[in-house]
Enzyme design. Sequence first.
Site, short mmCIF file in Angstrom:
data_model
loop_
_atom_site.label_atom_id
_atom_site.label_comp_id
_atom_site.label_asym_id
_atom_site.label_seq_id
_atom_site.Cartn_x
_atom_site.Cartn_y
_atom_site.Cartn_z
CG ASP A 1 29.92 41.20 51.79
OD1 ASP A 1 28.73 41.35 52.13
OD2 ASP A 1 30.89 41.37 52.56
CG ASN B 1 30.44 51.13 58.99
OD1 ASN B 1 30.69 52.16 58.39
ND2 ASN B 1 29.46 50.32 58.63
CG HIS C 1 27.81 53.95 60.88
ND1 HIS C 1 27.51 52.75 60.27
CD2 HIS C 1 27.87 53.67 62.21
CE1 HIS C 1 27.38 51.80 61.17
NE2 HIS C 1 27.60 52.33 62.37
CG ASP D 1 26.82 56.07 55.11
OD1 ASP D 1 26.75 54.84 55.21
OD2 ASP D 1 26.11 56.86 55.77
CD GLU E 1 28.58 44.63 54.80
OE1 GLU E 1 29.01 43.72 55.51
OE2 GLU E 1 27.63 45.36 55.14
#
Length: 355
Positions: free
Chosen positions: A213, A221, A226, A230, A256
């Site tokens: 993670d 974010n 975002h 990404d 994630e």
Amino acid sequence: MSTAIAPKAQIPDVAGQITYAMRSMGVAPIPRNYELFYEAYIGSNSALTRELAALGNSATQEELDDIGAKYFPRHAGRIFDDAHARLSVELDAVLRALKQEQLTLDSYNRLLGETCERITSRNHNGADLLRSAIDILTAATGDTMAQGEKVVENVAQRSQEMDQVRKELDEYKRIANTDALTRLSNRRAFEDRLISIFDNQLTRPTTALVLADVDHFKRINDTYGHPVGDKILATVASVIRANVRREVFVARVGGEEFALIVEGTTAEEAMTMCERIRRALETTPFKNSRTKVDYGPITISLGICMASEAANSGELYNKADLALYCAKNAGRNCCNVYQDGMQKDFTKSWLIYKN
């Protein structure tokens, strides 16, 4: 007294504009195509919009279905149904050809029997009968061979077409099992692979599940947006893939979250691999080359559990997730192996697609 009525606000005819765009590109007005153009129109997925626009005015249904399977996995189900129908048609044609061949051979066999009876009969002139029999058999043999050649050619053609359908199905399956952002396997493929661990009792003791993670990803974010998030996820995926053996299964299983299934390993070797991933990511620069904004450092926490520690797939997932939780709780940016005694009050549903 007259009352003025204010004109209604002009409401954009979204459906009409989408239908017009589809008609302009010569696209069939079927629901799955409409969904693609709707998503492109509202701009919810910029990558999809770019791919659709790149097709121009010569988009084929196959190209549209490829995009649909990539961004909407449920489209793949319809594609599989279409492929199944095509296979059924081809198989029916092969069976009809083989039945026709059987009828031709049966007819030829009867002719051989009747000719044999006539030759052995004493009621006919031998020379004339033999000459007649040879003519009949020659013609019948030629017809049978010609029919056989047609059947062989027909079956060969159908086999090629069925092989093409098989290749298309393999490609659609690959697309349906691939995460569009990272190009890793997706959650669906991961769950299939996770379940299969317990199908082989010989390899199970030397198989490890790793859950990873990205640390503080929500903060990334929220701070940078975002699109930046990404790009960071795509880079994280590349770093993970570059630091494991080729045969290691790697998937993105959540926003994630990543998962690795490692066969032929021990807990110590799995820990060494995870440490290599962690250090590589920790030292990877995350900087915008244009704006010079530094998004890093980006770190990751990992939890490891050997399949021998669990009785089934769900238990294995939960124990690896517990190890990951303990790594997070220990300060993040570290690796942890599941051990008896770890406790956490949680129930996590990992069977998204199997339920």
